[in-house]
Design a protein around this motif. Structure first.
Motif, PDB file in Angstrom:
ATOM      1  N   GLY A 350       0.806  -1.221   0.000  1.00 53.33           N
ATOM      2  CA  GLY A 350       0.000   0.000   0.000  1.00 53.33           C
ATOM      3  C   GLY A 350       0.833   1.261   0.000  1.00 53.33           C
ATOM      4  O   GLY A 350       0.340   2.340  -0.353  1.00 53.33           O
ATOM      5  N   PRO A 353       1.276   3.135  -3.920  1.00 50.91           N
ATOM      6  CA  PRO A 353       0.384   4.203  -4.389  1.00 50.91           C
ATOM      7  C   PRO A 353       0.357   5.396  -3.443  1.00 50.91           C
ATOM      8  O   PRO A 353       0.198   6.541  -3.869  1.00 50.91           O
ATOM      9  CB  PRO A 353      -0.988   3.517  -4.467  1.00 50.91           C
ATOM     10  N   ASN A 354       0.513   5.127  -2.134  1.00 50.73           N
ATOM     11  CA  ASN A 354       0.507   6.226  -1.167  1.00 50.73           C
ATOM     12  C   ASN A 354       1.644   7.205  -1.436  1.00 50.73           C
ATOM     13  O   ASN A 354       1.467   8.429  -1.348  1.00 50.73           O
ATOM     14  CB  ASN A 354       0.598   5.654   0.246  1.00 50.73           C
ATOM     15  N   THR A 357       1.284   9.729  -4.527  1.00 49.46           N
ATOM     16  CA  THR A 357       0.369  10.873  -4.458  1.00 49.46           C
ATOM     17  C   THR A 357       1.115  12.198  -4.422  1.00 49.46           C
ATOM     18  O   THR A 357       0.508  13.251  -4.627  1.00 49.46           O
ATOM     19  CB  THR A 357      -0.537  10.775  -3.216  1.00 49.46           C
ATOM     20  N   CYS A 406      -6.105  -0.105   0.202  1.00 46.44           N
ATOM     21  CA  CYS A 406      -7.231   0.356  -0.628  1.00 46.44           C
ATOM     22  C   CYS A 406      -7.293   1.876  -0.661  1.00 46.44           C
ATOM     23  O   CYS A 406      -7.526   2.477  -1.724  1.00 46.44           O
ATOM     24  CB  CYS A 406      -8.541  -0.224  -0.097  1.00 46.44           C
ATOM     25  N   TYR A 409      -4.623   3.415  -3.104  1.00 43.73           N
ATOM     26  CA  TYR A 409      -4.981   3.400  -4.523  1.00 43.73           C
ATOM     27  C   TYR A 409      -6.104   4.389  -4.833  1.00 43.73           C
ATOM     28  O   TYR A 409      -6.089   5.056  -5.874  1.00 43.73           O
ATOM     29  CB  TYR A 409      -5.387   1.989  -4.952  1.00 43.73           C
ATOM     30  N   CYS A 412      -4.615   8.055  -4.619  1.00 48.73           N
ATOM     31  CA  CYS A 412      -3.756   8.345  -5.772  1.00 48.73           C
ATOM     32  C   CYS A 412      -4.585   8.541  -7.045  1.00 48.73           C
ATOM     33  O   CYS A 412      -4.339   9.472  -7.826  1.00 48.73           O
ATOM     34  CB  CYS A 412      -2.762   7.205  -5.943  1.00 48.73           C
ATOM     35  N   SER A 413      -5.581   7.690  -7.253  1.00 49.92           N
ATOM     36  CA  SER A 413      -6.408   7.790  -8.460  1.00 49.92           C
ATOM     37  C   SER A 413      -7.191   9.094  -8.491  1.00 49.92           C
ATOM     38  O   SER A 413      -7.262   9.766  -9.530  1.00 49.92           O
ATOM     39  CB  SER A 413      -7.369   6.601  -8.529  1.00 49.92           C
ATOM     40  N   ALA A 433       2.806  -1.401 -10.933  1.00 48.65           N
ATOM     41  CA  ALA A 433       1.854  -1.928  -9.956  1.00 48.65           C
ATOM     42  C   ALA A 433       1.856  -3.454  -9.965  1.00 48.65           C
ATOM     43  O   ALA A 433       1.786  -4.090  -8.908  1.00 48.65           O
ATOM     44  CB  ALA A 433       0.453  -1.389 -10.254  1.00 48.65           C
TER      45      ALA A 433
END
Length: 524
Positions: A350, A353-354, A357, A406, A409, A412-413, A433
């Motif tokens: 995790g 993606p964290n 950002t 979760c 992601y 970031c998205s 990823a």
């Protein structure tokens, strides 16, 4: 002709900020054990609570440091009148807020330290004597942030980091010396820390104001207050929401599973967060540059920075996933690894993606949209709490780690979408990823052999390098040329005839992240 100096390449600034981020860790590793040994666990526990209070009350800055850095970065150095107005307005506002913060911290510290927390009776008199100095630490922190922000707006990262590291060295060593040679009492240690900190902040502030020549107190402008406070208000909201989001998992674990379970979660979490030092340093490097550039150029820089860091950090995360269990076995013991090993691996998955950002987050704030980052964080709160409660209740601390993954992601998205970065970034980051997820899956069947895990970690790094080669060919070639050039220069120095080939040092990661030539060459 403009007399402004060309800005350093972002690769140089990045290297400076990485060194500035690592140095405090090294200093703390040396000084903290000595301090604990001389003042004892109870006194150091009180000091730890003080640092926590300072961290939480940092929002009283109201985002002015970030706001002034953004505003100054948008102005050319030749606009001395307008820059002076921003500096004077921000400085006076910081002084006012610092005074208010000192009063709040005095009474909050008095209530918490002497009423809420269980403090040994013999330390109460020491705390009461030290409270005025504790209250002074918050204004010093706010003013320091203001001074460093001025230097960063000019991209004077070497000077900013030198002042910060110097201040930390003084602030760490002076209390240790006082504990050894004078007294271990908090009534001595905390005043020593406050006074040494004050000296370093005064030096930093004088240097920052000197760089903004023409600073005068009578250039305070109420018109500037509104723009600074409007920007800073959203920064403040983010600074309140983010710590809650980042610590909510440990609070839920402590409430649901008991405080002993928090240890098995917080230790790997702190370890994982340390791995983000490079992306956080890159965010600090990019912010003033993204604030000064047109939107299209800022987006291009952010996209390239996110791609390169995404590939390289994926390799680091994948290698860390394979090596996590053997490392925890050596560091904390097999019994700890049996409980926290899987949690640490999910947290590291995790973390990828964290960490990414930083690019859209810095882009939005640099381009004057801090409201968007704050709204995204607020929107995550309720769904994340519900997911965290459900997964923790069902799967324990592993469920909390899955909730963190979760949220990483999702966060970031959302930031990519609302920052208007190209949608192709999702497709481009997909192989990275997959590398992280594949490492998380494969480490289970390979966990029986440390040698195989080590080989798998090396393979992961090689795959990341291959991805960099195929997806970011220009950066890979530049990095390779610098490495071979450095090796050639080293061999030439060892020989009789030195090689005089032009140096390419400073053009490595990330060359495409640097501002376009038309921007870099302004004023040259």
């Amino acid at each position: 002709m403009s007399t402004e100096k060309p800005k350093r390449q972002l690769s140089v600034n990045f290297a400076i900020n990485v060194a500035g981020a690592i140095a405090p860790i090294v200093i703390a590793l040396v000084t903290v054990p000595i301090l604990v040994r001389h003042i004892g666990d109870a006194r150091y526990g009180v000091m730890s609570i003080v640092w926590v209070l300072l961290g939480y009350l940092g929002f009283l800055d109201l985002g002015l440091s970030r706001a002034s850095t953004n505003a100054l970065s948008r102005l050319p150095l030749s606009a001395k009148q307008e820059r002076s107005e921003i500096v004077a307005t921000s400085f006076i506002l910081n002084i006012a807020l610092a005074t208010l913060g000192a009063v709040l911290l005095y009474f909050a510290g008095n209530f918490l330290l002497l009423t809420v927390f269980t403090v040994p009776p013999e330390l109460e008199a020491e705390i009461a004597t030290a409270l005025p100095f504790i209250a002074c630490l918050l204004p010093l922190a706010l003013i320091s942030g203001f001074s460093i922000g001025i230097l960063e707006s000019r991209e004077r990262f070497l000077l900013a980091n030198a002042l910060q590291i110097g201040g930390m060295i003084v602030g760490q060593i002076v209390p240790v010396l006082c504990a050894i040679f004078i007294s271990p009492d908090l009534s001595v240690i905390i005043p020593a820390a406050a006074l040494s900190r004050a000296a370093s902040v005064i030096v930093a502030t004088l240097i920052a104001l000197y760089t903004e020549q023409g600073f005068r107190f009578d250039r305070f402008r109420f018109a500037k207050v509104r723009s600074l406070m409007n920007y800073g208000g959203w920064i403040t909201l983010s600074s309140i929401i983010l710590p809650v989001l980042n610590t909510l998992d440990q609070i839920v674990i402590g409430k649901t599973l008991g405080v002993s379970a928090v240890t098995y979660y917080s230790v790997p979490m702190n370890l994982v967060m340390r791995s983000q030092v490079f992306t956080s340093s890159l965010a600090r490097t990019l912010f003033p540059r993204l604030s000064s550039l047109p939107r299209e150029e800022a987006i291009a820089i952010s996209e390239r920075a996110m791609m390169v860091s995404g590939i390289l950090y994926a390799g680091l995360c994948a290698a860390g996933i394979f090596l996590m269990r053997p490392f925890l076995d050596l560091w904390m013991g097999p019994s700890f690894t049996a409980i926290a090993g899987a949690v640490a691996i999910v947290l590291l998955m995790g973390s990828w993606p964290n960490a990414l950002t930083f690019a859209p987050f810095t882009l939005l704030q640099g381009q004057g949209r801090p409201d968007m980052t704050a709204k995204i964080h607020v929107a995550q709160m309720v769904p994340y709490v519900l997911l965290l409660l459900a997964l923790t209740h069902q799967f324990g601390i592993l469920g909390a780690a899955i909730a963190f993954l979760c949220r990483g992601y999702l966060d970031c998205s959302l930031l990519i979408l609302f920052s208007q970065m190209p949608r192709r970034i999702f497709r481009a980051l997909f192989p990275s990823a997959v590398l992280v997820v594949a490492a998380g899956v494969l480490q289970f069947p390979l966990s029986g052999s440390p040698v195989i895990l080590f080989v798998a970690a090396c393979v992961s790094m090689l795959i990341a390098i291959a991805l960099l080669r195929f997806q970011e060919r220009a950066i890979f070639d530049e990095t390779l040329s610098v490495a071979t050039g450095a090796w050639s220069r080293r061999r030439s120095r060892a020989g009789a005839a030195p090689v005089t080939n032009p140096s390419t040092v400073g053009r490595t990661f990330p060359p495409a992240v640097a501002a376009p030539a038309t921007v870099e060459s302004q004023g040259v």
